[in-house]
Design a protein around this motif. Structure first.
Motif, short mmCIF file in Angstrom:
data_model
loop_
_atom_site.label_atom_id
_atom_site.label_comp_id
_atom_site.label_asym_id
_atom_site.label_seq_id
_atom_site.Cartn_x
_atom_site.Cartn_y
_atom_site.Cartn_z
N ILE A 1 0.85 -1.18 0.00
CA ILE A 1 0.00 0.00 0.00
C ILE A 1 0.89 1.24 0.00
O ILE A 1 2.10 1.15 0.22
N ALA B 1 0.91 5.94 0.07
CA ALA B 1 0.29 7.26 0.20
C ALA B 1 1.05 8.19 -0.73
O ALA B 1 2.28 8.10 -0.83
N TYR C 1 4.76 8.16 -4.73
CA TYR C 1 4.13 7.37 -3.68
C TYR C 1 5.16 6.94 -2.64
O TYR C 1 6.28 6.54 -2.99
N HIS D 1 -8.48 1.53 -9.53
CA HIS D 1 -7.87 2.39 -8.52
C HIS D 1 -8.58 2.13 -7.22
O HIS D 1 -9.81 2.29 -7.14
N HIS E 1 -8.45 2.06 -2.67
CA HIS E 1 -7.90 2.36 -1.35
C HIS E 1 -8.45 1.32 -0.39
O HIS E 1 -9.57 0.82 -0.56
N GLY F 1 -4.39 2.79 2.88
CA GLY F 1 -3.80 3.61 1.83
C GLY F 1 -4.20 3.12 0.46
O GLY F 1 -5.10 2.29 0.29
N HIS F 2 -3.48 3.64 -0.53
CA HIS F 2 -3.66 3.25 -1.93
C HIS F 2 -3.15 1.81 -2.07
O HIS F 2 -2.04 1.51 -1.64
#
Length: 144
Positions: free
Chosen positions: A49, A51, A59, A87, A89, A102-103
């Motif tokens: 993951i 941010a 990132y 996409h 999260h 997070g992503h």
């Protein structure tokens, strides 16, 4: 992976040891899904993951190898370079009930992966927004 379809809705079960983002992206490609919304829960491992640092325009990434509960997976599907792009999260919880999120770059299903995808007929696509430094959703011809 298994799935059922009802009109524009898909209930998707990603099985143990299958990669989540890879599986969802391939599912969208195989089913001609260009725009949609995805949510999910389950248990995952081998997680990456991140941010986004808006100053450095990159990132910050972190890997977790242990098993985590996938408390929440929220995402969308748009076209990026004419291919479906997922996409997402996530919010994850370890066995001490501590959360991280997070992503999501990728994760592997540890036990179950239960996802719901709603397809919609749209024309959303991603295009590099130079000010942000990322391919952002474009609903018109360009950014302001």
């Amino acid at each position: 992976m298994q799935y059922e379809k009802d009109k524009k809705d898909y209930f998707i079960y990603i099985e143990k040891d299958e990669k989540v983002m890879h599986s969802l992206t391939k599912f969208c490609l195989d089913n001609n899904i260009q725009n949609g919304k995805i949510s999910g829960i389950g248990a995952v491992k081998m997680i990456e993951i991140g941010a986004y640092d808006i100053v450095k325009k990159e990132y910050l990434k972190k890997e977790y190898l242990d098993v985590f509960e996938l408390i929440s997976f929220e995402g969308n599907v748009t076209l990026k370079e004419n291919q479906p792009f997922v996409h997402a999260h996530v919010v994850l919880s370890n066995h001490n009930m501590a959360t991280v999120g997070g992503h999501l770059f990728e994760s592997t299903v540890a036990a179950v992966g239960e996802f719901f995808l709603r397809k919609f007929e749209g024309s959303a696509f991603r295009k590099l927004n130079r000010e942000v430094g990322l391919p952002c959703i474009c609903l018109q011809n360009d950014f302001k």
